[in-house]
Design an enzyme around this catalytic site. Structure first.
Site, PDB file in Angstrom:
ATOM      1  N   HIS A   1       0.815  -1.213   0.000  1.00  6.13           N
ATOM      2  CA  HIS A   1       0.000   0.000   0.000  1.00  6.13           C
ATOM      3  C   HIS A   1       0.850   1.266   0.000  1.00  6.13           C
ATOM      4  O   HIS A   1       0.318   2.374  -0.210  1.00  6.13           O
ATOM      5  CB  HIS A   1      -0.942   0.001   1.210  1.00  6.13           C
ATOM      6  CG  HIS A   1      -2.302   0.550   0.907  1.00  6.13           C
ATOM      7  ND1 HIS A   1      -2.513   1.671   0.141  1.00  6.13           N
ATOM      8  CD2 HIS A   1      -3.552   0.114   1.273  1.00  6.13           C
ATOM      9  CE1 HIS A   1      -3.812   1.920   0.052  1.00  6.13           C
ATOM     10  NE2 HIS A   1      -4.466   0.985   0.729  1.00  6.13           N
ATOM     11  N   ARG A   2       2.142   1.140   0.205  1.00  8.42           N
ATOM     12  CA  ARG A   2       3.003   2.323   0.172  1.00  8.42           C
ATOM     13  C   ARG A   2       3.233   2.818  -1.254  1.00  8.42           C
ATOM     14  O   ARG A   2       3.480   4.006  -1.471  1.00  8.42           O
ATOM     15  CB  ARG A   2       4.351   2.023   0.826  1.00  8.42           C
ATOM     16  CG  ARG A   2       4.280   1.685   2.302  1.00  8.42           C
ATOM     17  CD  ARG A   2       5.632   1.252   2.835  1.00  8.42           C
ATOM     18  NE  ARG A   2       6.117   0.040   2.160  1.00  8.42           N
ATOM     19  CZ  ARG A   2       7.294  -0.529   2.425  1.00  8.42           C
ATOM     20  NH1 ARG A   2       8.103  -0.002   3.331  1.00  8.42           N
ATOM     21  NH2 ARG A   2       7.649  -1.629   1.774  1.00  8.42           N
TER      22      ARG A   2
END
Length: 469
Positions: free
Chosen positions: A440-441
């Site tokens: 998700h980064r």
């Protein structure tokens, strides 16, 4: 030990590896070796590797036992130089009966010859590890394995023992070898059920069961004597527990997956797909070229490669030290592969530049070499995106752990007949599940969902892939 001895250190294995486990000695004390002769087989966290020696002469000491881990830069073999040996026809005084060379000699500063050897490794000579060498081709077949020596250090000048002339025993895993040794089982007497007659853990356990021994720990309070030089396994609290040393590939898997779970905030999304069109397309391709058959996984890989060109955020990695997201310009496709040694992810470099036929051949060849243990260690790293076919295990879905430091992994489950609505009618179709696990980064759900939808649409309507090329 005289000052003229050459001490061959365990060389730098590359790929960030700092140690290796001795699997099998290929030479014995007293043997005469030549430059570049294979002296030992070791297992790293990436692969089983043959190690050649840069010195010629007579072996005077072997440092370490099978199953023992050795750090890079520590003594591996001590060699008496060729010039130090007696000339032909002369009488060499015999060592006193039973005398041995100390297992751990006092090692001086790195010998000049060893420094030259390291320089030759960097320059590209033949003095390199198998799998790390220069452009000289080598057969894909691994050398035959020979039975390990009975002792690590033996009388200098001794003749080749019966152990070194015994028939080859095909045992790849040090764990299997140790399991048999700990229970007093001769692996040479076993019939292996693995590929090419390789002895697996199940073969050892079956033999122990037939003898009534069983694979269990000794009675409470009793500790078996470890092999000479080997690190003793911890004793469990319960009498019937089985202790499995976390070494080699198994340890590398544990460390990598643990690091991935610690560092990466992963999310998994999934969607069911009608794969009937994909299977029909594959059948048409294979009918047109029966000599170059294409698998479903190869077609899915082709679709993924196209999707990554439209959603490059998923072909990235995060550099936490620099605080940067690095998008890879190349797509090095990793293929999750289950082997007898554990889960590995061999890599097809520059997969985006291959045709579908070439991609199918590379995928089949790469996974076959990975299962055989003959893939070069460099081919087990450097991936930028991984494809995982867990449908071969008969399951529908999965939430896998990302192959660190990659940012995403696409998986496909089994494809089975299921009811599916087509143009308002209920039909039986070939249905499977796609799942995408992503970091998700590097992106948000919109990007990940867009990629997964792109892949799903191309699976359901392969003709769309042409529009996106």
């Amino acid at each position: 030990m005289g000052g003229g001895m050459n001490v061959f250190m365990l060389p730098d294995l590359g790929e960030g590896l700092t140690e290796a486990e001795i699997v099998e000695w290929r030479v014995a004390v007293g043997d005469v070796v030549v430059v570049d002769q294979i002296v030992v087989e070791v297992e790293t966290a990436k692969a089983v590797v043959d190690v050649p020696c840069p010195y010629a002469g007579r072996v005077t000491a072997l440092h370490g036992s099978p199953g023992e881990r050795r750090p890079v830069g520590q003594p591996l073999v001590t060699i008496e130089p060729v010039e130090a040996l007696a000339p032909p026809g002369s009488v060499v005084p015999a060592e006193p009966a039973g005398s041995v060379v100390p297992a751990e000699p006092v090692v001086p500063a790195e010998p000049a010859g060893h420094a030259v050897y390291r320089e030759e490794e960097r320059a590209g000579s033949g003095n390199v590890l198998i799998g790390y060498g220069t452009g000289h081709g080598r057969s894909g077949r691994r050398r035959r394995r020979v039975a390990p020596a009975a002792h690590v250090a033996r009388p200098v000048g001794s003749a080749v023992t019966a152990a070194s002339t015994a028939p080859a025993t095909r045992v790849i895993s040090p764990l299997v070898r140790r399991l048999a040794r700990d229970h007093g089982l001769d692996v040479a007497a076993l019939v292996g059920t693995g590929p090419g007659g390789i002895v697996r853990r199940g073969d050892v356990e079956a033999a122990l069961s037939s003898t009534g021994t069983g694979v269990t720990r000794p009675e409470h309070g009793a500790t078996p004597a470890p092999a000479s030089g080997a690190t003793p396994a911890p004793v469990p609290a319960a009498d019937d527990d089985v202790v499995i040393p976390l070494t080699g590939v198994r340890r590398a898997i544990a460390e990598k997956l643990s690091r991935s779970r610690r560092e990466i905030p992963e999310v998994t999304i999934w969607v069911d797909v009608d794969a009937t069109g994909l299977l029909d397309t594959r059948a048409a391709i294979n009918a047109a070229r029966p000599d170059r058959r294409v698998s479903v996984l190869a077609l899915l890989a082709r679709i993924c490669l196209n999707g990554l060109r439209h959603f490059p955020e998923l072909n990235s990695r995060v550099d936490t030290e620099q605080g940067e997201i690095i998008r890879s310009g190349r797509i090095n496709l990793g293929i999750a592969t289950q082997t007898d040694r554990g889960l590995v992810v061999p890599v097809i470099p520059d997969a985006h530049g291959l045709s579908t036929y070439d991609l199918a051949e590379a995928l089949a060849e790469t996974t076959a070499q990975a299962r055989a243990g003959s893939l070069a260690p460099a081919r087990l790293t450097g991936g930028t995106f991984t494809l995982n076919n867990y449908g071969v295990f008969g399951v529908d879905g999965s939430t896998p752990i990302i192959n660190h430091p990659e940012a995403a992994l696409l998986g496909i489950g089994r494809i089975v007949d299921k009811p599916w609505v087509v143009d308002g009618r209920l039909e039986v179709r070939k249905v499977g599940q796609l799942s995408l696990t992503f970091d998700h980064r590097v992106c948000d759900g919109g990007t990940a969902g867009g990629f997964l939808r792109h892949v799903a649409d191309c699976v359901e309507q392969p003709a769309l892939l042409i529009a996106h090329v």
